[in-house]
Design an enzyme around this catalytic site. Structure first.
Site, PDB file in Angstrom:
ATOM      1  N   THR A  26      15.336   6.822  -0.370  1.00 41.27           N
ATOM      2  CA  THR A  26      13.908   7.098  -0.295  1.00 41.27           C
ATOM      3  C   THR A  26      13.686   8.305   0.598  1.00 41.27           C
ATOM      4  O   THR A  26      14.479   8.573   1.492  1.00 41.27           O
ATOM      5  CB  THR A  26      13.117   5.901   0.264  1.00 41.27           C
ATOM      6  N   ASP A  42      11.433  -0.272  -4.763  1.00 40.91           N
ATOM      7  CA  ASP A  42      10.201   0.125  -5.423  1.00 40.91           C
ATOM      8  C   ASP A  42       9.195  -0.983  -5.180  1.00 40.91           C
ATOM      9  O   ASP A  42       9.547  -2.171  -5.189  1.00 40.91           O
ATOM     10  CB  ASP A  42      10.434   0.329  -6.925  1.00 40.91           C
ATOM     11  N   GLY A  50      -0.326   3.523   2.787  1.00 41.76           N
ATOM     12  CA  GLY A  50      -0.704   3.141   1.427  1.00 41.76           C
ATOM     13  C   GLY A  50      -1.945   2.261   1.390  1.00 41.76           C
ATOM     14  O   GLY A  50      -2.975   2.587   1.987  1.00 41.76           O
TER      15      GLY A  50
END
Ligand code: IMP
Length: 192
Positions: free
Chosen positions: A8, A69, A150
């Site tokens: 990542t 993910d 997020g």
């Protein structure tokens, strides 16, 4: 095994994982192995994307690695945004626009149930393993808190009145989707 690459380039994810992984394990990010290109992520499922990223790094850089993910699945929206969580409101991947879209799409709906799902894909010497973590909760009517990243400000985990963005990293890790998946990964690595 001492070295493991976390496939990542998201520093938030590396930070969360490093808080959970044993200190004996040196976790490197993609930049550390010279991977600066965008790793393909084109599968229609969260598990597929996790495997795709790990396979890309294993095949191109010949290192043991894991990738993860994550998707937000909103019950009343048939599991949306799911695999499209990052780009829910467009290619700009704008978190404010993404959160606003989730709130707008739930307007007038009484069911605000949702979950974060994380799948970690690990490849060790060519063998593949996956680990899943799910955090149930609800979507808030408005943003709450400034921690995390997020969709954290609008996700209230089940059993709590505060959002992920109102928790410390340690509190979030204890109950989060990623925390659960990483703990499964750690337990597995311990058996090697
Ligand atoms: P990806 O797994 O990096 O593709 O992330 C998918 C989307 O989910 C992005 O918009 C992230 O910001 C969001 N996301 C992933 N993990 C979390 C989390 O723990 N909290 C809030 N949003 C997250």
């Amino acid at each position: 095994m001492k070295n493991l690459v976390f496939a990542t380039s998201n520093p938030n994810k590396i930070k969360e994982a490093n808080d959970l992984l044993p200190t004996a394990l040196e976790v490197k990010g993609l930049k550390d192995i010279g991977c600066t290109e965008e790793v393909p992520e084109t599968s229609p499922t969260i598990q597929g994307n996790a495997l795709q990223k790990a396979r890309y790094v294993f095949e191109n850089y010949k290192v043991n690695c894991f990738s993860e993910d994550t998707g937000l699945e909103i019950d009343a929206l048939d599991g949306e945004p799911g695999v499209y969580t990052a780009r829910y409101a467009g290619e700009a991947r704008d978190k404010e626009a993404n959160m606003a879209k989730a709130i707008a799409n739930l307007e007038g709906k009484s069911d605000r149930g949702a979950q974060f799902r994380t799948v970690i894909a690990l490849i060790i010497d060519g063998k593949e393993y996956t680990f899943e973590g799910i955090a149930r909760g609800t979507i808030a009517h408005q943003k709450q808190g400034t921690e995390g990243f997020g969709y954290d400000p609008i996700f209230i985990p089940a059993g709590y009145k505060t959002s992920f963005a109102q928790m410390t990293q340690a509190e979030k890790n204890e109950i989060s989707h990623r925390g659960q998946a990483v703990r499964k990964l750690v337990a597995f690595l311990d058996t090697l």
